[in-house]
Each structure stands twice: as C-alpha cells, then as structure tokens.
Design a protein around this motif. Structure first.
Motif, PDB file in Angstrom:
ATOM      1  N   TYR A 193      14.352  17.886  40.092  1.00 30.36           N
ATOM      2  CA  TYR A 193      14.710  16.335  39.946  1.00 30.36           C
ATOM      3  C   TYR A 193      13.350  15.553  40.251  1.00 30.36           C
ATOM      4  CZ  TYR A 193      16.686  11.671  39.799  1.00 30.36           C
ATOM      5  OH  TYR A 193      16.961  10.356  39.538  1.00 30.36           O
ATOM      6  N   ASN A 194      12.823  15.843  41.576  1.00 26.22           N
ATOM      7  CA  ASN A 194      11.714  15.011  41.921  1.00 26.22           C
ATOM      8  C   ASN A 194      10.486  15.677  41.301  1.00 26.22           C
ATOM      9  OD1 ASN A 194      12.983  13.267  43.591  1.00 26.22           O
ATOM     10  ND2 ASN A 194      13.137  14.720  45.260  1.00 26.22           N
ATOM     11  N   ALA A 195      10.329  16.640  40.874  1.00 28.40           N
ATOM     12  CA  ALA A 195       9.030  17.258  40.322  1.00 28.40           C
ATOM     13  C   ALA A 195       8.277  16.187  39.637  1.00 28.40           C
ATOM     14  CB  ALA A 195       9.422  18.586  39.425  1.00 28.40           C
ATOM     15  N   PRO A 196       8.733  15.323  38.585  1.00 25.45           N
ATOM     16  CA  PRO A 196       8.031  14.439  37.672  1.00 25.45           C
ATOM     17  C   PRO A 196       7.220  13.446  38.370  1.00 25.45           C
ATOM     18  CG  PRO A 196      10.107  14.685  36.797  1.00 25.45           C
ATOM     19  CD  PRO A 196      10.258  15.390  37.810  1.00 25.45           C
ATOM     20  N   GLU A 197       7.603  13.269  39.423  1.00 25.13           N
ATOM     21  CA  GLU A 197       7.109  12.279  40.616  1.00 25.13           C
ATOM     22  C   GLU A 197       6.213  13.066  41.815  1.00 25.13           C
ATOM     23  OE1 GLU A 197       7.154   9.057  39.829  1.00 25.13           O
ATOM     24  OE2 GLU A 197       8.237   9.580  38.066  1.00 25.13           O
ATOM     25  N   ALA A 198       6.161  14.123  41.625  1.00 25.15           N
ATOM     26  CA  ALA A 198       5.483  14.799  42.924  1.00 25.15           C
ATOM     27  C   ALA A 198       4.142  14.861  42.930  1.00 25.15           C
ATOM     28  CB  ALA A 198       6.055  16.428  42.735  1.00 25.15           C
ATOM     29  N   GLY A 199       3.388  14.407  41.882  1.00 25.03           N
ATOM     30  CA  GLY A 199       1.918  14.618  41.961  1.00 25.03           C
ATOM     31  C   GLY A 199       1.563  16.222  41.882  1.00 25.03           C
ATOM     32  N   GLU A 200       0.391  16.281  42.574  1.00 29.72           N
ATOM     33  CA  GLU A 200       0.225  17.714  42.968  1.00 29.72           C
ATOM     34  C   GLU A 200       0.866  18.162  44.186  1.00 29.72           C
ATOM     35  OE1 GLU A 200      -4.103  17.871  42.668  1.00 29.72           O
ATOM     36  OE2 GLU A 200      -4.195  16.918  40.802  1.00 29.72           O
ATOM     37  N   LYS A 201       1.754  17.645  44.781  1.00 30.92           N
ATOM     38  CA  LYS A 201       2.179  18.252  46.022  1.00 30.92           C
ATOM     39  C   LYS A 201       2.751  19.463  45.966  1.00 30.92           C
ATOM     40  CE  LYS A 201       3.254  13.673  48.087  1.00 30.92           C
ATOM     41  NZ  LYS A 201       4.254  12.802  48.646  1.00 30.92           N
ATOM     42  N   TYR A 202       3.478  20.018  44.706  1.00 29.78           N
ATOM     43  CA  TYR A 202       3.939  21.044  44.334  1.00 29.78           C
ATOM     44  C   TYR A 202       3.136  22.376  44.169  1.00 29.78           C
ATOM     45  CZ  TYR A 202       8.616  19.100  43.712  1.00 29.78           C
ATOM     46  OH  TYR A 202       9.888  18.562  43.894  1.00 29.78           O
ATOM     47  N   ALA A 227      -5.166  28.099  38.789  1.00 32.77           N
ATOM     48  CA  ALA A 227      -5.589  28.553  37.199  1.00 32.77           C
ATOM     49  C   ALA A 227      -4.111  27.966  36.450  1.00 32.77           C
ATOM     50  CB  ALA A 227      -5.522  29.831  36.972  1.00 32.77           C
ATOM     51  N   MET A 228      -3.058  27.324  37.215  1.00 32.65           N
ATOM     52  CA  MET A 228      -1.821  27.091  36.591  1.00 32.65           C
ATOM     53  C   MET A 228      -2.048  25.679  36.193  1.00 32.65           C
ATOM     54  SD  MET A 228       1.156  28.528  39.017  1.00 32.65           S
ATOM     55  CE  MET A 228       1.209  30.404  39.288  1.00 32.65           C
ATOM     56  N   SER A 229      -1.188  25.306  34.947  1.00 38.69           N
ATOM     57  CA  SER A 229      -0.979  23.688  34.752  1.00 38.69           C
ATOM     58  C   SER A 229      -0.059  23.253  35.757  1.00 38.69           C
ATOM     59  CB  SER A 229      -0.339  23.913  33.172  1.00 38.69           C
ATOM     60  OG  SER A 229       0.959  24.124  33.201  1.00 38.69           O
ATOM     61  N   GLN A 230       0.099  21.762  35.654  1.00 34.98           N
ATOM     62  CA  GLN A 230       0.727  21.205  36.481  1.00 34.98           C
ATOM     63  C   GLN A 230       2.226  21.594  36.215  1.00 34.98           C
ATOM     64  OE1 GLN A 230       1.680  16.770  36.012  1.00 34.98           O
ATOM     65  NE2 GLN A 230       0.643  16.603  37.891  1.00 34.98           N
ATOM     66  N   ASP A 231       2.713  21.569  35.143  1.00 35.38           N
ATOM     67  CA  ASP A 231       4.205  22.195  34.922  1.00 35.38           C
ATOM     68  C   ASP A 231       4.387  23.559  35.371  1.00 35.38           C
ATOM     69  OD1 ASP A 231       4.862  19.941  33.469  1.00 35.38           O
ATOM     70  OD2 ASP A 231       4.658  20.580  31.617  1.00 35.38           O
ATOM     71  N   GLU A 232       3.260  24.585  35.269  1.00 35.84           N
ATOM     72  CA  GLU A 232       3.406  25.851  35.686  1.00 35.84           C
ATOM     73  C   GLU A 232       3.500  25.895  37.195  1.00 35.84           C
ATOM     74  OE1 GLU A 232       1.220  28.207  32.587  1.00 35.84           O
ATOM     75  OE2 GLU A 232      -0.146  27.520  33.986  1.00 35.84           O
ATOM     76  N   TYR A 233       2.634  25.207  37.960  1.00 37.99           N
ATOM     77  CA  TYR A 233       2.701  25.043  39.417  1.00 37.99           C
ATOM     78  C   TYR A 233       3.924  24.711  40.166  1.00 37.99           C
ATOM     79  CZ  TYR A 233       0.044  20.924  39.884  1.00 37.99           C
ATOM     80  OH  TYR A 233      -0.516  19.534  40.092  1.00 37.99           O
ATOM     81  N   ARG A 234       4.546  23.589  39.076  1.00 34.49           N
ATOM     82  CA  ARG A 234       5.531  23.049  39.669  1.00 34.49           C
ATOM     83  C   ARG A 234       6.897  24.002  39.521  1.00 34.49           C
ATOM     84  NH1 ARG A 234       5.114  16.771  37.396  1.00 34.49           N
ATOM     85  NH2 ARG A 234       3.726  16.028  38.850  1.00 34.49           N
ATOM     86  N   ARG A 235       6.793  24.632  38.400  1.00 37.71           N
ATOM     87  CA  ARG A 235       7.755  25.500  38.262  1.00 37.71           C
ATOM     88  C   ARG A 235       7.627  26.735  39.359  1.00 37.71           C
ATOM     89  NH1 ARG A 235      12.624  26.245  38.028  1.00 37.71           N
ATOM     90  NH2 ARG A 235      12.854  24.197  36.956  1.00 37.71           N
ATOM     91  N   ALA A 236       6.472  27.242  39.579  1.00 34.04           N
ATOM     92  CA  ALA A 236       6.454  28.296  40.619  1.00 34.04           C
ATOM     93  C   ALA A 236       6.798  27.991  41.978  1.00 34.04           C
ATOM     94  CB  ALA A 236       4.901  28.682  40.475  1.00 34.04           C
ATOM     95  N   ALA A 237       6.633  26.670  42.207  1.00 33.24           N
ATOM     96  CA  ALA A 237       6.956  26.036  43.619  1.00 33.24           C
ATOM     97  C   ALA A 237       8.479  26.074  43.676  1.00 33.24           C
ATOM     98  CB  ALA A 237       6.472  24.702  44.089  1.00 33.24           C
ATOM     99  N   ILE A 238       9.039  25.590  42.652  1.00 32.37           N
ATOM    100  CA  ILE A 238      10.529  25.468  42.659  1.00 32.37           C
ATOM    101  C   ILE A 238      11.367  26.826  42.870  1.00 32.37           C
ATOM    102  CG2 ILE A 238      12.735  24.809  41.352  1.00 32.37           C
ATOM    103  CD1 ILE A 238      10.921  22.480  40.267  1.00 32.37           C
TER     104      ILE A 238
END
Length: 94
Positions: free
Chosen positions: A3-12, A26-37
């Motif tokens: 839920y919070n990923a869109p507002e997480a900046g680069e924290k994820y 080497a990941m895009s923002q969407d990729e590293y956010r998904r990887a963190a989750i």
C-alpha cells in the motif's frame, strides 16, 4: 508495504539491500520495491508469521478500520489512508 510503496521514494531500495536482495542497483524503482516487499514477506513466512487472520470477520471491519484510522500513529503513515482503504487492507488478511 504494498500500500505504501507509491510514496516510499527510494526507501524500499535500502530495505531490499538490507534483506540481501542481489542486483538492487540495476533494478527499476518498481522492481526494487517489489523485491523489498517479497523479501519481507519471505522473512515473515520463515519465522512463522501468519498471513491470514482466521478470527477476522466482515462485521468487525467497520470498528477495526475506524479505530485504526483514528490511531495516533496514523498520521505518520507515508501514504494517506481512508477508512475504506483500511477495510480493504483488513480484507486481504481474511
């Protein structure tokens, strides 16, 4: 986290790195956010945190969501959340 990923900046990105995810830079923002989750979810599974709450019932959601929305910690959430949003998050646990 989802839920919070869109507002997480680069924290994820840093969460993914801390969780041992390889290739984060080497990941895009969407990729590293998904990887963190995914990494945090895997940790939860590994230590036995349930992903469903059997006792949670639809008739409890109004009270629970309104209570969560009114909680003193709610303003610290990175993303604005409505009572309806919270109900949806609870439903994912059912």
């Amino acid at each position: 986290m989802e839920y919070n990923a869109p507002e997480a900046g680069e924290k994820y990105r840093e969460i993914a790195r801390a969780m041992g995810v390889e290739g984060v830079d080497a990941m895009s923002q969407d990729e590293y956010r998904r990887a963190a989750i995914d990494a945090v979810a895997k940790l939860g599974q590994d230590v036995g945190i349930p992903t469903k709450v059997e006792a949670l019932k639809e008739e409890d959601l109004d009270f629970l969501a309104e209570s969560a929305h009114a909680d003193a910690c709610a303003p610290g959430n990175p993303r604005d959340v409505s009572v309806e949003d919270i109900k949806g998050l609870f439903r994912k646990l059912m």
